[in-house]
Scaffold this motif. Structure first.
Motif, mmCIF file in Angstrom:
data_model
loop_
_atom_site.group_PDB
_atom_site.id
_atom_site.type_symbol
_atom_site.label_atom_id
_atom_site.label_comp_id
_atom_site.label_asym_id
_atom_site.label_seq_id
_atom_site.Cartn_x
_atom_site.Cartn_y
_atom_site.Cartn_z
ATOM 1 N N VAL A 225 0.803 -1.229 0.000
ATOM 2 C CA VAL A 225 0.000 0.000 0.000
ATOM 3 C C VAL A 225 0.828 1.269 0.000
ATOM 4 C CG1 VAL A 225 -1.963 -1.140 1.106
ATOM 5 C CG2 VAL A 225 -0.228 -0.029 2.535
ATOM 6 N N GLY A 226 2.143 1.158 -0.147
ATOM 7 C CA GLY A 226 2.978 2.351 -0.205
ATOM 8 C C GLY A 226 2.690 3.180 -1.442
ATOM 9 N N ASP A 227 3.112 4.434 -1.409
ATOM 10 C CA ASP A 227 2.809 5.350 -2.504
ATOM 11 C C ASP A 227 3.527 4.980 -3.800
ATOM 12 O OD1 ASP A 227 1.153 6.819 -0.852
ATOM 13 O OD2 ASP A 227 2.741 8.220 -0.251
ATOM 14 N N GLU A 228 4.765 4.503 -3.699
ATOM 15 C CA GLU A 228 5.538 4.191 -4.893
ATOM 16 C C GLU A 228 5.346 2.730 -5.293
ATOM 17 O OE1 GLU A 228 9.614 5.218 -4.510
ATOM 18 O OE2 GLU A 228 9.221 7.314 -3.983
ATOM 19 N N ALA A 229 5.119 2.505 -6.585
ATOM 20 C CA ALA A 229 4.965 1.137 -7.076
ATOM 21 C C ALA A 229 6.305 0.416 -6.978
ATOM 22 C CB ALA A 229 4.471 1.135 -8.520
ATOM 23 N N PRO A 230 6.368 -0.721 -6.301
ATOM 24 C CA PRO A 230 7.644 -1.411 -6.124
ATOM 25 C C PRO A 230 8.043 -2.199 -7.372
ATOM 26 C CG PRO A 230 5.884 -2.648 -5.074
ATOM 27 C CD PRO A 230 5.265 -1.388 -5.601
ATOM 28 N N THR A 231 9.328 -2.456 -7.514
ATOM 29 C CA THR A 231 9.837 -3.262 -8.616
ATOM 30 C C THR A 231 10.986 -4.130 -8.121
ATOM 31 O OG1 THR A 231 11.416 -1.541 -9.296
ATOM 32 C CG2 THR A 231 9.272 -1.536 -10.384
ATOM 33 N N GLY A 232 11.119 -5.321 -8.685
ATOM 34 C CA GLY A 232 12.276 -6.158 -8.433
ATOM 35 C C GLY A 232 12.216 -6.946 -7.139
ATOM 36 N N TYR A 233 13.324 -6.932 -6.425
ATOM 37 C CA TYR A 233 13.513 -7.736 -5.211
ATOM 38 C C TYR A 233 13.877 -6.825 -4.050
ATOM 39 C CZ TYR A 233 15.573 -11.205 -2.017
ATOM 40 O OH TYR A 233 15.873 -11.983 -0.921
ATOM 41 N N TYR A 234 13.302 -7.108 -2.876
ATOM 42 C CA TYR A 234 13.540 -6.292 -1.695
ATOM 43 C C TYR A 234 14.065 -7.150 -0.553
ATOM 44 C CZ TYR A 234 11.051 -2.383 -3.806
ATOM 45 O OH TYR A 234 10.683 -1.359 -4.637
ATOM 46 N N ASP A 235 15.099 -6.657 0.091
ATOM 47 C CA ASP A 235 15.541 -7.204 1.359
ATOM 48 C C ASP A 235 14.936 -6.312 2.429
ATOM 49 O OD1 ASP A 235 16.789 -8.146 3.613
ATOM 50 O OD2 ASP A 235 18.813 -8.094 2.791
ATOM 51 N N ARG A 236 13.810 -6.753 2.958
ATOM 52 C CA ARG A 236 12.940 -5.921 3.789
ATOM 53 C C ARG A 236 12.527 -4.663 3.038
ATOM 54 N NH1 ARG A 236 11.368 -6.807 8.597
ATOM 55 N NH2 ARG A 236 11.609 -4.714 9.449
ATOM 56 N N PHE A 237 12.963 -3.481 3.462
ATOM 57 C CA PHE A 237 12.503 -2.253 2.816
ATOM 58 C C PHE A 237 13.399 -1.800 1.660
ATOM 59 C CE2 PHE A 237 11.190 -2.050 7.314
ATOM 60 C CZ PHE A 237 9.815 -1.953 7.154
ATOM 61 N N THR A 238 14.523 -2.481 1.483
ATOM 62 C CA THR A 238 15.561 -1.983 0.583
ATOM 63 C C THR A 238 15.600 -2.756 -0.728
ATOM 64 O OG1 THR A 238 16.895 -1.425 2.528
ATOM 65 C CG2 THR A 238 18.011 -1.464 0.388
#
Length: 275
Positions: A225-238
Protein backbone atom coordinates in the motif's frame (compact mmCIF):
# COMPACT_ATOMS: atom_id res chain seq x y z
CA UNK A 1 -9.14 1.93 0.05
CA UNK A 2 -7.63 -0.93 -1.92
CA UNK A 3 -8.90 -4.44 -2.56
CA UNK A 4 -6.20 -6.80 -1.26
CA UNK A 5 -5.95 -10.58 -1.41
CA UNK A 6 -3.57 -12.04 1.17
CA UNK A 7 -2.71 -15.74 0.92
CA UNK A 8 -1.34 -17.27 4.11
CA UNK A 9 -3.11 -14.82 6.40
CA UNK A 10 -4.13 -16.78 9.48
CA UNK A 11 -0.87 -17.02 11.43
CA UNK A 12 2.56 -15.47 11.82
CA UNK A 13 3.64 -12.73 9.46
CA UNK A 14 0.48 -13.04 7.37
CA UNK A 15 -1.76 -12.58 10.38
CA UNK A 16 0.11 -9.44 11.44
CA UNK A 17 0.04 -8.10 7.88
CA UNK A 18 -3.73 -8.62 7.77
CA UNK A 19 -4.14 -6.66 10.99
CA UNK A 20 -1.98 -3.81 9.68
CA UNK A 21 -3.97 -3.72 6.44
CA UNK A 22 -7.32 -3.46 8.25
CA UNK A 23 -9.31 -0.62 6.70
CA UNK A 24 -8.81 -1.88 3.17
CA UNK A 25 -11.13 -4.37 1.52
CA UNK A 26 -9.50 -7.66 2.46
CA UNK A 27 -9.79 -11.23 1.21
CA UNK A 28 -7.75 -13.34 3.63
CA UNK A 29 -6.90 -16.98 2.93
CA UNK A 30 -5.59 -19.60 5.35
CA UNK A 31 -5.46 -23.38 5.48
CA UNK A 32 -6.65 -23.93 9.06
CA UNK A 33 -10.42 -23.52 9.39
CA UNK A 34 -10.25 -22.79 13.12
CA UNK A 35 -7.71 -20.03 12.68
CA UNK A 36 -9.71 -18.67 9.75
CA UNK A 37 -12.84 -18.46 11.87
CA UNK A 38 -10.92 -16.75 14.70
CA UNK A 39 -9.41 -14.24 12.26
CA UNK A 40 -12.87 -13.49 10.89
CA UNK A 41 -13.95 -12.51 14.40
CA UNK A 42 -10.86 -10.35 14.81
CA UNK A 43 -11.36 -8.60 11.44
CA UNK A 44 -15.12 -8.73 10.86
CA UNK A 45 -15.04 -6.50 7.77
CA UNK A 46 -12.72 -8.92 5.94
CA UNK A 47 -13.74 -11.96 3.91
CA UNK A 48 -11.81 -14.91 5.33
CA UNK A 49 -11.57 -18.06 3.23
CA UNK A 50 -10.43 -21.39 4.67
CA UNK A 51 -8.66 -23.31 1.90
CA UNK A 52 -5.48 -25.32 1.34
CA UNK A 53 -3.59 -23.66 -1.52
CA UNK A 54 -1.05 -26.51 -1.67
CA UNK A 55 -3.60 -28.38 -3.81
CA UNK A 56 -5.20 -27.29 -7.06
CA UNK A 57 -8.74 -27.74 -5.75
CA UNK A 58 -8.02 -25.35 -2.87
CA UNK A 59 -6.61 -22.73 -5.21
CA UNK A 60 -9.64 -23.00 -7.44
CA UNK A 61 -11.99 -22.64 -4.45
CA UNK A 62 -10.20 -19.44 -3.46
CA UNK A 63 -10.30 -18.06 -6.99
CA UNK A 64 -13.95 -18.93 -7.41
CA UNK A 65 -14.97 -17.29 -4.15
CA UNK A 66 -13.03 -14.10 -4.80
CA UNK A 67 -14.11 -13.85 -8.42
CA UNK A 68 -17.74 -14.14 -7.32
CA UNK A 69 -17.29 -11.33 -4.80
CA UNK A 70 -15.29 -8.69 -6.71
CA UNK A 71 -14.31 -7.65 -10.21
CA UNK A 72 -11.09 -5.90 -9.16
CA UNK A 73 -7.99 -6.75 -7.13
CA UNK A 74 -5.48 -3.99 -6.49
CA UNK A 75 -2.93 -6.07 -4.57
CA UNK A 76 -2.27 -9.82 -4.39
CA UNK A 77 0.12 -11.01 -1.67
CA UNK A 78 1.35 -14.60 -1.92
CA UNK A 79 2.64 -15.33 1.57
CA UNK A 80 1.95 -19.02 2.32
CA UNK A 81 5.04 -20.83 3.58
CA UNK A 82 6.21 -24.18 4.91
CA UNK A 83 9.38 -25.87 6.15
CA UNK A 84 9.51 -29.52 7.13
CA UNK A 85 12.39 -31.69 8.43
CA UNK A 86 11.22 -34.69 6.38
CA UNK A 87 9.82 -34.88 2.88
CA UNK A 88 6.06 -34.46 2.70
CA UNK A 89 3.69 -34.27 -0.25
CA UNK A 90 0.53 -32.27 -0.82
CA UNK A 91 -2.86 -33.82 -1.40
CA UNK A 92 -2.01 -33.70 -5.11
CA UNK A 93 1.15 -35.73 -4.52
CA UNK A 94 3.54 -32.80 -5.03
CA UNK A 95 6.52 -32.22 -2.72
CA UNK A 96 5.17 -29.78 -0.17
CA UNK A 97 7.78 -27.00 -0.41
CA UNK A 98 7.30 -26.83 -4.18
CA UNK A 99 3.52 -26.95 -3.82
CA UNK A 100 3.36 -24.09 -1.30
CA UNK A 101 6.22 -21.80 -2.36
CA UNK A 102 5.95 -22.07 -6.13
CA UNK A 103 2.84 -23.82 -7.43
CA UNK A 104 0.47 -21.99 -5.08
CA UNK A 105 1.60 -18.46 -6.07
CA UNK A 106 1.73 -19.53 -9.71
CA UNK A 107 -1.81 -20.91 -9.64
CA UNK A 108 -3.43 -18.25 -7.48
CA UNK A 109 -1.93 -15.51 -9.63
CA UNK A 110 -2.91 -17.22 -12.88
CA UNK A 111 -6.55 -17.48 -11.84
CA UNK A 112 -6.84 -14.04 -10.24
CA UNK A 113 -4.71 -11.97 -12.63
CA UNK A 114 -7.68 -11.17 -14.93
CA UNK A 115 -9.02 -9.12 -12.00
CA UNK A 116 -5.79 -7.15 -11.52
CA UNK A 117 -5.76 -3.97 -13.62
CA UNK A 118 -2.73 -2.12 -14.99
CA UNK A 119 -0.84 -0.67 -12.06
CA UNK A 120 -1.89 -3.51 -9.76
CA UNK A 121 0.64 -5.17 -7.49
CA UNK A 122 1.63 -8.81 -7.01
CA UNK A 123 3.90 -9.41 -4.01
CA UNK A 124 5.59 -12.77 -3.51
CA UNK A 125 7.06 -13.27 -0.04
CA UNK A 126 10.43 -14.87 -0.75
CA UNK A 127 13.60 -15.45 1.24
CA UNK A 128 17.32 -14.71 1.21
CA UNK A 129 17.51 -18.49 1.39
CA UNK A 130 17.09 -18.48 -2.39
CA UNK A 131 20.82 -17.66 -2.54
CA UNK A 132 22.13 -20.43 -0.31
CA UNK A 133 20.57 -22.90 2.13
CA UNK A 134 21.12 -22.54 5.87
CA UNK A 135 23.90 -25.14 5.85
CA UNK A 136 25.71 -23.43 2.98
CA UNK A 137 26.22 -24.46 -0.61
CA UNK A 138 24.97 -23.39 -4.02
CA UNK A 139 21.32 -23.36 -5.05
CA UNK A 140 20.63 -24.69 -8.53
CA UNK A 141 17.40 -25.74 -10.14
CA UNK A 142 16.66 -28.29 -12.85
CA UNK A 143 13.50 -27.34 -14.76
CA UNK A 144 13.10 -30.95 -15.85
CA UNK A 145 12.99 -32.08 -12.20
CA UNK A 146 11.33 -29.31 -10.21
CA UNK A 147 10.31 -31.73 -7.47
CA UNK A 148 12.91 -33.10 -5.09
CA UNK A 149 12.29 -36.81 -4.71
CA UNK A 150 13.04 -38.80 -1.54
CA UNK A 151 16.73 -39.21 -2.45
CA UNK A 152 17.23 -35.50 -3.26
CA UNK A 153 15.28 -34.02 -0.36
CA UNK A 154 17.14 -31.85 2.12
CA UNK A 155 14.96 -29.59 4.29
CA UNK A 156 17.09 -26.50 3.78
CA UNK A 157 18.23 -27.02 0.20
CA UNK A 158 14.74 -27.99 -0.97
CA UNK A 159 13.32 -24.90 0.71
CA UNK A 160 15.93 -22.76 -1.07
CA UNK A 161 15.30 -24.37 -4.46
CA UNK A 162 11.59 -23.68 -4.25
CA UNK A 163 12.21 -20.07 -3.24
CA UNK A 164 14.52 -19.73 -6.25
CA UNK A 165 11.79 -21.18 -8.47
CA UNK A 166 9.38 -18.60 -7.10
CA UNK A 167 11.86 -15.79 -7.73
CA UNK A 168 12.49 -16.91 -11.33
CA UNK A 169 8.72 -16.95 -11.78
CA UNK A 170 8.38 -13.48 -10.26
CA UNK A 171 10.79 -11.95 -12.76
CA UNK A 172 9.34 -13.86 -15.71
CA UNK A 173 5.81 -12.75 -14.80
CA UNK A 174 7.00 -9.13 -14.70
CA UNK A 175 8.48 -9.52 -18.19
CA UNK A 176 5.21 -10.99 -19.47
CA UNK A 177 2.97 -8.52 -17.62
CA UNK A 178 4.90 -5.22 -17.67
CA UNK A 179 1.75 -3.23 -16.87
CA UNK A 180 1.76 -4.77 -13.38
CA UNK A 181 4.14 -4.31 -10.47
CA UNK A 182 5.44 -7.80 -9.64
CA UNK A 183 7.91 -8.03 -6.76
CA UNK A 184 9.51 -10.43 -4.33
CA UNK A 185 10.47 -9.56 -0.76
CA UNK A 186 12.62 -11.12 1.93
CA UNK A 187 10.88 -9.91 5.11
CA UNK A 188 13.79 -10.84 7.34
CA UNK A 189 14.24 -13.86 9.58
CA UNK A 190 10.93 -13.84 11.40
CA UNK A 191 9.74 -15.68 14.53
CA UNK A 192 6.82 -17.76 13.32
CA UNK A 193 5.76 -21.39 13.67
CA UNK A 194 7.12 -22.18 10.20
CA UNK A 195 9.79 -24.53 11.56
CA UNK A 196 7.74 -25.97 14.40
CA UNK A 197 8.43 -29.56 13.28
CA UNK A 198 12.21 -29.16 13.70
CA UNK A 199 14.03 -30.01 16.95
CA UNK A 200 13.28 -27.44 19.63
CA UNK A 201 16.88 -26.40 20.25
CA UNK A 202 17.48 -25.90 16.53
CA UNK A 203 14.42 -23.65 16.25
CA UNK A 204 15.32 -21.72 19.41
CA UNK A 205 18.82 -20.95 18.09
CA UNK A 206 17.35 -19.29 15.00
CA UNK A 207 14.47 -17.52 16.73
CA UNK A 208 16.77 -15.93 19.30
CA UNK A 209 17.91 -13.52 16.59
CA UNK A 210 14.67 -13.33 14.61
CA UNK A 211 12.25 -10.45 14.16
CA UNK A 212 8.75 -10.48 15.59
CA UNK A 213 5.94 -11.37 13.19
CA UNK A 214 4.70 -7.78 13.49
CA UNK A 215 8.03 -6.38 12.32
CA UNK A 216 8.31 -9.03 9.62
CA UNK A 217 4.96 -7.93 8.24
CA UNK A 218 5.96 -4.27 7.93
CA UNK A 219 7.84 -4.45 4.58
CA UNK A 220 5.07 -6.56 3.08
CA UNK A 221 2.49 -3.97 4.10
CA UNK A 222 4.58 -1.10 2.74
CA UNK A 223 5.01 -2.83 -0.62
CA UNK A 224 1.27 -3.51 -0.72
CA UNK A 225 0.00 0.00 0.00
CA UNK A 226 2.98 2.35 -0.21
CA UNK A 227 2.81 5.35 -2.50
CA UNK A 228 5.54 4.19 -4.89
CA UNK A 229 4.97 1.14 -7.08
CA UNK A 230 7.64 -1.41 -6.12
CA UNK A 231 9.84 -3.26 -8.62
CA UNK A 232 12.28 -6.16 -8.43
CA UNK A 233 13.51 -7.74 -5.21
CA UNK A 234 13.54 -6.29 -1.70
CA UNK A 235 15.54 -7.20 1.36
CA UNK A 236 12.94 -5.92 3.79
CA UNK A 237 12.50 -2.25 2.82
CA UNK A 238 15.56 -1.98 0.58
CA UNK A 239 15.72 -2.78 -3.15
CA UNK A 240 18.45 -5.39 -3.60
CA UNK A 241 20.10 -7.63 -6.18
CA UNK A 242 19.02 -11.23 -5.85
CA UNK A 243 21.29 -14.15 -6.78
CA UNK A 244 22.90 -14.14 -10.22
CA UNK A 245 21.03 -17.28 -11.34
CA UNK A 246 17.68 -15.66 -10.54
CA UNK A 247 18.19 -13.29 -13.50
CA UNK A 248 18.73 -16.13 -16.01
CA UNK A 249 15.88 -15.50 -18.48
CA UNK A 250 16.33 -18.80 -20.33
CA UNK A 251 16.08 -20.72 -17.07
CA UNK A 252 13.04 -18.68 -16.03
CA UNK A 253 11.25 -19.56 -19.27
CA UNK A 254 12.08 -23.23 -18.80
CA UNK A 255 10.77 -23.18 -15.24
CA UNK A 256 7.61 -21.44 -16.46
CA UNK A 257 7.03 -24.11 -19.10
CA UNK A 258 7.74 -26.94 -16.65
CA UNK A 259 5.32 -25.41 -14.16
CA UNK A 260 2.61 -25.25 -16.81
CA UNK A 261 2.96 -29.00 -17.18
CA UNK A 262 2.77 -29.58 -13.43
CA UNK A 263 -0.16 -27.28 -12.72
CA UNK A 264 -2.70 -26.84 -15.53
CA UNK A 265 -5.74 -24.80 -14.53
CA UNK A 266 -9.44 -25.27 -14.71
CA UNK A 267 -12.13 -22.99 -13.33
CA UNK A 268 -14.92 -24.13 -11.07
CA UNK A 269 -17.56 -22.40 -8.93
CA UNK A 270 -16.41 -20.95 -5.64
CA UNK A 271 -17.49 -21.90 -2.13
CA UNK A 272 -18.72 -19.79 0.72
CA UNK A 273 -16.21 -17.80 2.72
CA UNK A 274 -15.98 -17.70 6.50
CA UNK A 275 -17.07 -14.12 7.10
Amino acid sequence: MRTIVLIGATSGLGRRAAEQLDGHRLFLVGRDAGRAAELAKRLPQASVIAADVSVRAGVERVAGEITAATDRIDVLVNNAGVMTPARQVSGDGVELNLAVHHLAPWSVTALLSPLIPAGGRIINVNSEGHRSPMRGGVVRIDPERLQDGPSEFDPFLTYSRTKLANLLYTYELQRRRPELSVVAVHPGVVRTDLGRQFPRLQVAAVQAFALSARRGAEPVVRLAVGDEAPTGYYDRFTPARSSAISYNEDLARQVWEATEQLRPHRRQPGVSAVN
